[in-house]
Design a protein around this motif. Structure first.
Motif, PDB file in Angstrom:
ATOM      1  N   PRO A  32      24.085 -14.805   9.645  1.00  0.00           N
ATOM      2  CA  PRO A  32      22.896 -14.607  10.741  1.00  0.00           C
ATOM      3  C   PRO A  32      22.250 -15.810  11.224  1.00  0.00           C
ATOM      4  CG  PRO A  32      22.781 -13.144   8.680  1.00  0.00           C
ATOM      5  CD  PRO A  32      23.764 -14.008   8.387  1.00  0.00           C
ATOM      6  N   GLY A  33      22.062 -17.007  10.396  1.00  0.00           N
ATOM      7  CA  GLY A  33      21.385 -17.899  10.659  1.00  0.00           C
ATOM      8  C   GLY A  33      22.319 -18.853  11.504  1.00  0.00           C
ATOM      9  N   ALA A  34      23.586 -18.850  11.273  1.00  0.00           N
ATOM     10  CA  ALA A  34      24.758 -19.776  12.145  1.00  0.00           C
ATOM     11  C   ALA A  34      24.701 -18.922  13.334  1.00  0.00           C
ATOM     12  CB  ALA A  34      25.928 -19.714  11.548  1.00  0.00           C
ATOM     13  N   LYS A  35      24.821 -17.511  13.376  1.00  0.00           N
ATOM     14  CA  LYS A  35      24.851 -16.822  14.601  1.00  0.00           C
ATOM     15  C   LYS A  35      23.742 -17.167  15.646  1.00  0.00           C
ATOM     16  CE  LYS A  35      26.502 -12.501  15.324  1.00  0.00           C
ATOM     17  NZ  LYS A  35      27.467 -12.933  16.105  1.00  0.00           N
ATOM     18  N   ASP A  36      22.270 -17.137  14.967  1.00  0.00           N
ATOM     19  CA  ASP A  36      21.339 -17.404  16.124  1.00  0.00           C
ATOM     20  C   ASP A  36      21.043 -18.873  16.541  1.00  0.00           C
ATOM     21  OD1 ASP A  36      18.760 -16.571  16.743  1.00  0.00           O
ATOM     22  OD2 ASP A  36      17.910 -18.085  15.674  1.00  0.00           O
ATOM     23  N   LEU A  37      21.812 -19.818  15.385  1.00  0.00           N
ATOM     24  CA  LEU A  37      21.882 -21.010  15.992  1.00  0.00           C
ATOM     25  C   LEU A  37      22.770 -21.322  17.244  1.00  0.00           C
ATOM     26  CD1 LEU A  37      21.253 -24.229  15.377  1.00  0.00           C
ATOM     27  CD2 LEU A  37      23.115 -24.115  13.600  1.00  0.00           C
ATOM     28  N   PHE A  38      23.987 -20.597  17.132  1.00  0.00           N
ATOM     29  CA  PHE A  38      25.053 -20.756  17.960  1.00  0.00           C
ATOM     30  C   PHE A  38      24.366 -20.191  19.389  1.00  0.00           C
ATOM     31  CE2 PHE A  38      29.510 -21.591  16.485  1.00  0.00           C
ATOM     32  CZ  PHE A  38      29.040 -22.401  15.557  1.00  0.00           C
ATOM     33  N   GLU A  39      23.801 -18.931  19.065  1.00  0.00           N
ATOM     34  CA  GLU A  39      22.961 -18.336  20.453  1.00  0.00           C
ATOM     35  C   GLU A  39      22.111 -19.100  21.045  1.00  0.00           C
ATOM     36  OE1 GLU A  39      21.768 -14.604  18.800  1.00  0.00           O
ATOM     37  OE2 GLU A  39      23.824 -13.694  18.723  1.00  0.00           O
ATOM     38  N   ARG A  81      12.159 -23.862  13.308  1.00  0.00           N
ATOM     39  CA  ARG A  81      12.539 -22.601  13.520  1.00  0.00           C
ATOM     40  C   ARG A  81      13.776 -22.180  12.553  1.00  0.00           C
ATOM     41  NH1 ARG A  81      15.609 -19.704  17.147  1.00  0.00           N
ATOM     42  NH2 ARG A  81      15.637 -21.487  18.440  1.00  0.00           N
ATOM     43  N   MET A  82      14.722 -22.925  12.628  1.00  0.00           N
ATOM     44  CA  MET A  82      15.987 -22.853  11.969  1.00  0.00           C
ATOM     45  C   MET A  82      15.777 -22.754  10.619  1.00  0.00           C
ATOM     46  SD  MET A  82      17.894 -22.179  14.611  1.00  0.00           S
ATOM     47  CE  MET A  82      19.066 -21.424  13.477  1.00  0.00           C
ATOM     48  N   GLU A  83      14.832 -23.833  10.299  1.00  0.00           N
ATOM     49  CA  GLU A  83      14.413 -23.808   8.646  1.00  0.00           C
ATOM     50  C   GLU A  83      13.851 -22.487   8.367  1.00  0.00           C
ATOM     51  OE1 GLU A  83      11.738 -27.082   7.548  1.00  0.00           O
ATOM     52  OE2 GLU A  83      13.407 -28.555   8.419  1.00  0.00           O
ATOM     53  N   GLN A  84      12.928 -21.926   9.025  1.00  0.00           N
ATOM     54  CA  GLN A  84      12.233 -20.710   8.695  1.00  0.00           C
ATOM     55  C   GLN A  84      13.251 -19.383   8.606  1.00  0.00           C
ATOM     56  OE1 GLN A  84       9.468 -20.651  11.678  1.00  0.00           O
ATOM     57  NE2 GLN A  84       7.829 -21.890  10.896  1.00  0.00           N
ATOM     58  N   GLN A  85      14.280 -19.487   9.275  1.00  0.00           N
ATOM     59  CA  GLN A  85      15.299 -18.347   9.187  1.00  0.00           C
ATOM     60  C   GLN A  85      16.109 -18.329   7.990  1.00  0.00           C
ATOM     61  OE1 GLN A  85      17.200 -18.863  13.021  1.00  0.00           O
ATOM     62  NE2 GLN A  85      16.005 -17.797  13.927  1.00  0.00           N
ATOM     63  N   GLY A  86      16.317 -19.524   7.659  1.00  0.00           N
ATOM     64  CA  GLY A  86      17.041 -19.663   6.362  1.00  0.00           C
ATOM     65  C   GLY A  86      18.448 -19.093   6.542  1.00  0.00           C
ATOM     66  N   THR A  87      19.511 -19.226   5.513  1.00  0.00           N
ATOM     67  CA  THR A  87      20.787 -18.696   5.803  1.00  0.00           C
ATOM     68  C   THR A  87      21.183 -17.682   4.642  1.00  0.00           C
ATOM     69  OG1 THR A  87      21.422 -20.486   4.626  1.00  0.00           O
ATOM     70  CG2 THR A  87      21.814 -21.098   6.864  1.00  0.00           C
ATOM     71  N   ILE A  99      31.634 -21.961   7.979  1.00  0.00           N
ATOM     72  CA  ILE A  99      31.882 -23.411   7.613  1.00  0.00           C
ATOM     73  C   ILE A  99      32.711 -24.255   8.638  1.00  0.00           C
ATOM     74  CG2 ILE A  99      32.475 -25.230   5.848  1.00  0.00           C
ATOM     75  CD1 ILE A  99      31.723 -23.135   3.827  1.00  0.00           C
ATOM     76  N   THR A 100      33.655 -23.743   8.982  1.00  0.00           N
ATOM     77  CA  THR A 100      34.826 -24.537   9.980  1.00  0.00           C
ATOM     78  C   THR A 100      34.023 -24.610  11.209  1.00  0.00           C
ATOM     79  OG1 THR A 100      36.602 -23.690   8.545  1.00  0.00           O
ATOM     80  CG2 THR A 100      37.013 -24.574  10.683  1.00  0.00           C
ATOM     81  N   LEU A 101      33.480 -23.523  11.680  1.00  0.00           N
ATOM     82  CA  LEU A 101      32.969 -23.568  13.116  1.00  0.00           C
ATOM     83  C   LEU A 101      31.712 -24.584  13.008  1.00  0.00           C
ATOM     84  CD1 LEU A 101      33.286 -19.802  13.940  1.00  0.00           C
ATOM     85  CD2 LEU A 101      34.502 -21.783  14.873  1.00  0.00           C
ATOM     86  N   LEU A 102      31.054 -24.381  12.038  1.00  0.00           N
ATOM     87  CA  LEU A 102      29.673 -25.272  12.138  1.00  0.00           C
ATOM     88  C   LEU A 102      30.152 -26.756  12.029  1.00  0.00           C
ATOM     89  CD1 LEU A 102      27.358 -23.201   9.723  1.00  0.00           C
ATOM     90  CD2 LEU A 102      27.041 -23.828  11.851  1.00  0.00           C
ATOM     91  N   ARG A 103      31.096 -27.274  11.149  1.00  0.00           N
ATOM     92  CA  ARG A 103      31.602 -28.292  11.146  1.00  0.00           C
ATOM     93  C   ARG A 103      32.015 -28.952  12.611  1.00  0.00           C
ATOM     94  NH1 ARG A 103      31.258 -33.462   9.471  1.00  0.00           N
ATOM     95  NH2 ARG A 103      33.207 -34.374   9.238  1.00  0.00           N
ATOM     96  N   GLU A 152      24.006 -25.771   3.781  1.00  0.00           N
ATOM     97  CA  GLU A 152      23.120 -24.698   3.032  1.00  0.00           C
ATOM     98  C   GLU A 152      24.359 -23.550   2.869  1.00  0.00           C
ATOM     99  OE1 GLU A 152      19.742 -23.032   5.343  1.00  0.00           O
ATOM    100  OE2 GLU A 152      18.653 -24.913   4.965  1.00  0.00           O
ATOM    101  N   ILE A 153      25.151 -23.266   3.912  1.00  0.00           N
ATOM    102  CA  ILE A 153      26.258 -22.317   3.694  1.00  0.00           C
ATOM    103  C   ILE A 153      27.361 -22.944   2.736  1.00  0.00           C
ATOM    104  CG2 ILE A 153      28.330 -21.077   4.874  1.00  0.00           C
ATOM    105  CD1 ILE A 153      26.504 -21.133   7.322  1.00  0.00           C
ATOM    106  N   PHE A 154      27.568 -24.288   2.726  1.00  0.00           N
ATOM    107  CA  PHE A 154      28.705 -24.762   1.824  1.00  0.00           C
ATOM    108  C   PHE A 154      28.128 -24.647   0.424  1.00  0.00           C
ATOM    109  CE2 PHE A 154      31.273 -28.150   0.264  1.00  0.00           C
ATOM    110  CZ  PHE A 154      32.442 -27.877   0.568  1.00  0.00           C
ATOM    111  N   GLU A 155      26.864 -25.073   0.225  1.00  0.00           N
ATOM    112  CA  GLU A 155      26.380 -25.001  -1.150  1.00  0.00           C
ATOM    113  C   GLU A 155      26.308 -23.747  -1.717  1.00  0.00           C
ATOM    114  OE1 GLU A 155      22.796 -27.212  -1.062  1.00  0.00           O
ATOM    115  OE2 GLU A 155      24.068 -29.219  -0.735  1.00  0.00           O
ATOM    116  N   SER A 156      25.890 -22.697  -0.917  1.00  0.00           N
ATOM    117  CA  SER A 156      25.654 -21.297  -1.301  1.00  0.00           C
ATOM    118  C   SER A 156      27.274 -20.982  -1.832  1.00  0.00           C
ATOM    119  CB  SER A 156      25.373 -20.442   0.012  1.00  0.00           C
ATOM    120  OG  SER A 156      25.459 -19.045  -0.216  1.00  0.00           O
ATOM    121  N   ASN A 157      28.137 -21.240  -1.004  1.00  0.00           N
ATOM    122  CA  ASN A 157      29.597 -20.862  -1.542  1.00  0.00           C
ATOM    123  C   ASN A 157      29.790 -21.348  -2.869  1.00  0.00           C
ATOM    124  OD1 ASN A 157      30.451 -19.214   0.453  1.00  0.00           O
ATOM    125  ND2 ASN A 157      31.338 -20.856   1.498  1.00  0.00           N
ATOM    126  N   TRP A 158      29.561 -22.495  -3.121  1.00  0.00           N
ATOM    127  CA  TRP A 158      29.471 -23.291  -4.663  1.00  0.00           C
ATOM    128  C   TRP A 158      28.917 -22.296  -5.540  1.00  0.00           C
ATOM    129  CZ3 TRP A 158      27.676 -28.854  -3.481  1.00  0.00           C
ATOM    130  CH2 TRP A 158      28.646 -29.583  -2.831  1.00  0.00           C
TER     131      TRP A 158
END
Length: 166
Positions: A32-39, A81-87, A99-103, A152-158
């Motif tokens: 959801p955070g990545a989706k909002d960021l892209f939008e 704003r992105m920080e407040q939304q978190g991932t 992760i690939t798309l964000l990179r 954040e997403i990468f580390e969450s996967n770990w």
């Protein structure tokens, strides 16, 4: 002034490509955070294009470029704003493509930032130079937001895999 017009025209096409990238992939990302960021980036790249078009028209008509405004949402506000939304990463499977798309998005913004910095070094008009330096800062803010989301997403996967590298 021909050199400045050519650089702005190229920058306009870059912004349209960025808008298209974010618009297309905002439909694919799961986080959801990545989706909002892209939008949000879709809207910002569109606004950058319109701003550049107006400056191109100004220069084409013998006018000066408008003084650059802050980004259509300042990098500080955007990042806050992105920080407040978190991932909220749901699972390893759904976020590896994110992760690939964000990179990829990070690299696009980094390239835009570098382009604008180099363009500023190679134009003679002070107003256009200032325009490009402002755009470089805007793209830097986008890059930083993408980098934060990526990490954040990468580390969450770990953590989801039970891997703790530190």
């Amino acid at each position: 002034m021909e050199k400045e017009l050519n650089v702005i025209k190229f920058a306009m096409s870059m912004e349209l490509e960025g808008e298209s990238f974010y618009s297309n992939y905002s439909k694919s990302v799961k986080n959801p955070g990545a989706k909002d960021l892209f939008e949000q980036l879709t809207k910002m790249e569109e606004a950058h294009y319109k701003y550049l078009k107006a400056q191109y028209d100004n220069l084409s008509n013998g006018k000066q470029v408008d003084k650059p405004v802050s980004d259509f949402e300042s990098p500080e506000l955007f990042n806050k704003r992105m920080e407040q939304q978190g991932t909220a990463s749901s699972s390893f499977e759904t976020s590896t493509s994110d992760i690939t798309l964000l990179r990829m998005a990070y690299l696009i913004e980094n390239d835009f930032m570098d382009f604008y910095k180099k363009a500023a070094e190679n134009v003679d008009d002070a107003g256009v130079k200032n325009l490009f330096l402002s755009l470089a800062e805007w793209e830097k803010g986008h890059r930083e937001a993408l980098e934060k989301q990526y990490k954040e997403i990468f580390e969450s996967n770990w953590y989801n895999m039970g891997f703790y590298p530190f």
